[in-house]
Write a protein that holds these residues in place. Structure first.
Motif, mmCIF file in Angstrom:
data_model
loop_
_atom_site.group_PDB
_atom_site.id
_atom_site.type_symbol
_atom_site.label_atom_id
_atom_site.label_comp_id
_atom_site.label_asym_id
_atom_site.label_seq_id
_atom_site.Cartn_x
_atom_site.Cartn_y
_atom_site.Cartn_z
ATOM 1 N N ASP A 43 0.861 -1.256 -0.070
ATOM 2 C CA ASP A 43 0.061 -0.087 -0.117
ATOM 3 C C ASP A 43 0.798 1.234 -0.064
ATOM 4 O O ASP A 43 0.577 2.351 -0.509
ATOM 5 C CB ASP A 43 -1.059 -0.039 1.402
ATOM 6 C CG ASP A 43 -1.858 -0.928 1.027
ATOM 7 O OD1 ASP A 43 -2.386 -1.502 -0.161
ATOM 8 O OD2 ASP A 43 -2.649 -1.417 2.102
ATOM 9 N N GLN A 80 1.852 2.740 -3.442
ATOM 10 C CA GLN A 80 0.767 3.104 -4.408
ATOM 11 C C GLN A 80 0.849 4.550 -5.090
ATOM 12 O O GLN A 80 1.087 5.611 -4.085
ATOM 13 C CB GLN A 80 -0.634 2.807 -3.999
ATOM 14 C CG GLN A 80 -0.638 1.321 -3.610
ATOM 15 C CD GLN A 80 -0.433 0.457 -4.691
ATOM 16 O OE1 GLN A 80 -1.143 0.499 -5.966
ATOM 17 N NE2 GLN A 80 0.511 -0.499 -4.663
ATOM 18 N N GLY A 114 1.440 -0.744 -9.012
ATOM 19 C CA GLY A 114 0.683 0.519 -8.453
ATOM 20 C C GLY A 114 1.621 1.877 -8.579
ATOM 21 O O GLY A 114 1.500 2.994 -7.966
#
Length: 359
Positions: free
Chosen positions: A166, A169, A187
């Motif tokens: 995460d 990203q 990402g």
């Protein structure tokens, strides 16, 4: 004197050859070498100077090679085209920088989860790699030889801590070759920024992070002055290769003796440059460990897992796009898989045992 006997003896000689022992000849061939790097960059940049000097000296001046750094004669990423169109006779750079022209270049530099330096050299010299490289580049007017690798590179430098997938990203990240395609899939926004523009782009905030080479060149570029986190290992830049691409007409105009000198100098430089980087990276890592405020860590497992899955997707897409690349991948990854299996039995246990031995 048999010239080939002289060449074999010269290959084992020190880097600096005594000028009085070499009969100087008027240059029959005067080449320009354009490198994508600053020619004074320690390691890879200086490698081009050493390669050119050795060939000039071994040939007794019959082949003289002048070196032009990135941007001096042609744009840093325009070197291959400059050699193809005859503006220069040789380029020096990473095949991944030319991947936008044809993705096959990347396999001879680094490919995701690919060959380490010893594996790469073995594949090139004994596993059919050089023959495939010739098949790919000779019709484009190029004769290319490996010039060594920097070994497993840093995964990247960041301004913030990276704890999971995460956290990367949407980040603008400098990376080239197949690595860029993989990072886009998981990402990131990949950007193929030339070497000389990486630091100012990080400093200005245009880039959120970057991969370049490894501890030695990363330290020389001063990334630790503007970034706070360095992560290893790169899944994409494992060999980190540099190549010498010669204009095919210029190559064919050489005598067999001069061609042999270039091949020998290239093989010697591949070994010399690769050996240099192991020592230099070890020393530089020690210095980076002493930098206050710098965190050095390994990439989180979920990023490596995502990169592995994305790499397989990218490789499947690439293999389906081009018949030659399909054959190239079969050869390359077939060799890497066999080498990996061999090392699991021999080198991986040894590495663990040595770690225990040295404490």
């Amino acid at each position: 004197m048999d010239r080939r006997k002289f060449l074999v003896a010269g290959a084992a000689a020190p880097a600096t050859l005594a000028a009085p022992t070499i009969a100087r000849a008027e240059a029959k061939h005067h080449w320009k070498l354009v490198t994508s790097l600053p020619k004074t960059l320690p390691g890879a940049g200086e490698s081009s100077l050493r390669w050119a000097e050795r060939i000039t000296q071994m040939s007794g001046g019959e082949l003289k090679i002048d070196v032009f750094g990135g941007g001096e004669l042609v744009p840093a990423f325009g070197t291959q085209e400059a050699v193809e169109n005859g503006t220069a006779q040789v380029y020096h750079g990473s095949g991944s920088w030319f991947a936008g022209r044809h993705l096959a270049h990347s396999f001879f530099t680094s490919a995701p989860f690919g060959a380490t330096p010893d594996e790469m050299h073995s594949w090139m010299y004994y596993g059919g790699g050089q023959e495939l490289l010739n098949e790919f580049t000779n019709p484009r007017g190029l004769q290319i030889f490996l010039g060594g690798g920097t070994s497993v590179q840093s995964a990247g430098w960041f301004k913030k801590e990276i704890n999971s997938l995460d956290d990367i990203q949407g980040l603008n990240f400098r990376i080239t070759g197949f690595g860029a395609k993989v990072m886009n899939k998981i990402g990131m926004n990949a950007a193929a920024v030339p070497p000389g523009e990486i630091f100012p782009s990080l400093q200005s905030g245009t880039l959120d992070g970057a991969e370049w080479v490894g501890p030695f060149n990363d330290l020389a570029f001063g990334f630790h002055k503007v970034m706070t986190h360095m992560y290893t290992p790169s899944f994409a830049d494992i060999y980190g290769g540099i190549e010498y691409g010669i204009n095919l007409d210029a190559w064919n105009a050489l005598s067999d003796d001069l061609k042999t000198m270039i091949e020998t100098a290239s093989e010697a430089e591949a070994n010399r440059n690769t050996s240099f980087y192991l020592k230099a990276n070890m020393d530089a890592l020690d210095k980076l460990r002493e930098v206050e405020g710098l965190t050095i860590g390994t990439l989180p497992d979920d990023i490596l897992q995502a990169a592995s899955a994305a790499s397989k997707e990218v490789m499947d897409e690439v293999a389906a796009s081009d018949e030659f690349i399909g054959r190239l991948m079969d050869s390359y990854y077939g060799f890497v898989a066999k080498a990996s299996s061999y090392k699991q039995l021999y080198e991986v246990p040894l590495s663990a045992a040595r770690e225990n031995h040295f404490g």
